[in-house]
Enzyme design. Structure first.
Site, PDB file in Angstrom:
ATOM      1  CB  ILE A 151      -0.978   0.011   1.200  1.00  0.00           C
ATOM      2  CG1 ILE A 151      -0.239  -0.156   2.528  1.00  0.00           C
ATOM      3  CG2 ILE A 151      -2.040  -1.047   1.039  1.00  0.00           C
ATOM      4  CD1 ILE A 151      -1.156  -0.171   3.744  1.00  0.00           C
ATOM      5  CG  ASP A 152      -0.209   4.374  -2.539  1.00  0.00           C
ATOM      6  OD1 ASP A 152       0.433   3.579  -3.231  1.00  0.00           O
ATOM      7  OD2 ASP A 152      -1.261   4.921  -2.901  1.00  0.00           O
TER       8      ASP A 152
END
Length: 304
Positions: free
Chosen positions: A136-137
């Site tokens: 995930i970012d």
């Protein structure tokens, strides 16, 4: 190391562009060099970089072993939601990068995992990304599964490919979403001119579906739940921006100036992660509680 791909929806795309998008850690110029050296075969035959793909094409690419740097183990605290002999699920904090990248080899989740797990991490993705199945970012918080062995890694990779992993996110977006729920069904691919961004207008985007439900309205903002049917890079951020409701704090796909100056990046939290356990065959689900910054922001919006 060899990688294999079958063309299912990217008909007409150049083979070098397709591979540079599939192999995000490899540049397009590097892919073109491999093609020139006949390390890329389509249906068993060498091709040129401008070869246009057809449905059903089978691509094989031989990736020479890269001398990867040693990744130091670092004693960085981990918020562990679940753990057993095969995997662990962590609650990733804001501002933490998942795996090292050139020029950024410390302070990542992988550095923390190297310290916590030692050699108990799957080796499928090499020493840069041991145990990492998905990511995930940096500014997205929440649930992330880590594999301790190759059996677990292969099982979860297949579940990701089949879109059978249950992923629920919560987010705050700009604007007042009028309908109580809806879906965005728009392909996502690399932005035509900005390689660091994704877009719903890419020439050969990959199918992507996001379902959203309104949880609470605040006039200028809306608190929503998102369920991913697919898992493309930046999918929720791109999809919500495409319908005129970019995520609050997302300066890449939304307004450059954030109305809450202290906010670091988008308000997006991977709350629920569920999948079939690789060893037991039983459905396992973990839920990451809302981070403090998110709860404080909701309290502020409710007051206003």
């Amino acid at each position: 190391m060899k990688e294999y791909f079958t063309i299912e929806s990217q008909e007409g795309e150049r083979v070098d562009r397709y591979l540079s998008e599939e192999l995000e850690d490899r540049s397009r110029s590097y892919i073109q060099k491999l093609i020139k050296e006949n390390h890329v075969l389509v249906n068993g035959k060498p091709v040129k970089a401008n070869y246009r793909l057809s449905l059903g094409d089978n691509i094989s690419i031989t990736l020479p072993e890269i001398q990867e740097p040693d990744i130091p183990a670092e004693n960085i605290p981990l918020d562990i939601l679940y753990e057993d002999e095969d995997l662990l699920i962590v609650n990733k904090p804001k501002q933490m990068v998942v795996h090292p990248a050139p020029g950024h080899y410390s302070g990542t989740l992988v550095n923390a995992l190297m310290y916590y797990c030692g050699s108990e991490l799957s080796g499928i993705n090499g020493c840069i990304r041991p145990g990492i199945v998905h990511r995930i970012d940096m500014d997205t918080t929440g649930s992330l599964v880590i594999c301790k062995n190759d059996m677990a890694h292969q099982s979860l990779s297949l579940q990701l490919k089949d879109h059978s992993i249950h992923r629920v996110y919560v987010a705050i977006v700009h604007g007042n979403i009028k309908e109580d729920e809806g879906s965005v069904n728009a392909p996502v691919g690399r932005h035509p001119t900005d390689r660091k961004k994704m877009s719903t207008h890419a020439k050969n985007g990959r199918p992507a579906v996001t379902h959203y439900q309104v949880l609470e309205r605040f006039g200028d903002y809306t608190y929503i739940r998102c369920i991913l049917e697919t898992g493309r890079t930046h999918q929720i951020r791109v999809h919500m921006s495409s319908i005129g409701h970019p995520l609050l704090g997302d300066r890449v796909y939304g307004p450059k100036k954030c109305p809450f100056p202290k906010l670091q990046g988008q308000t997006l939290h991977a709350m629920t992660l569920g999948f079939i356990h690789p060893r037991t065959g039983i459905y396992l689900e973990a839920e990451a509680p809302l981070p403090e910054y998110f709860k404080e922001l909701l309290t502020l919006l409710r007051k206003n």
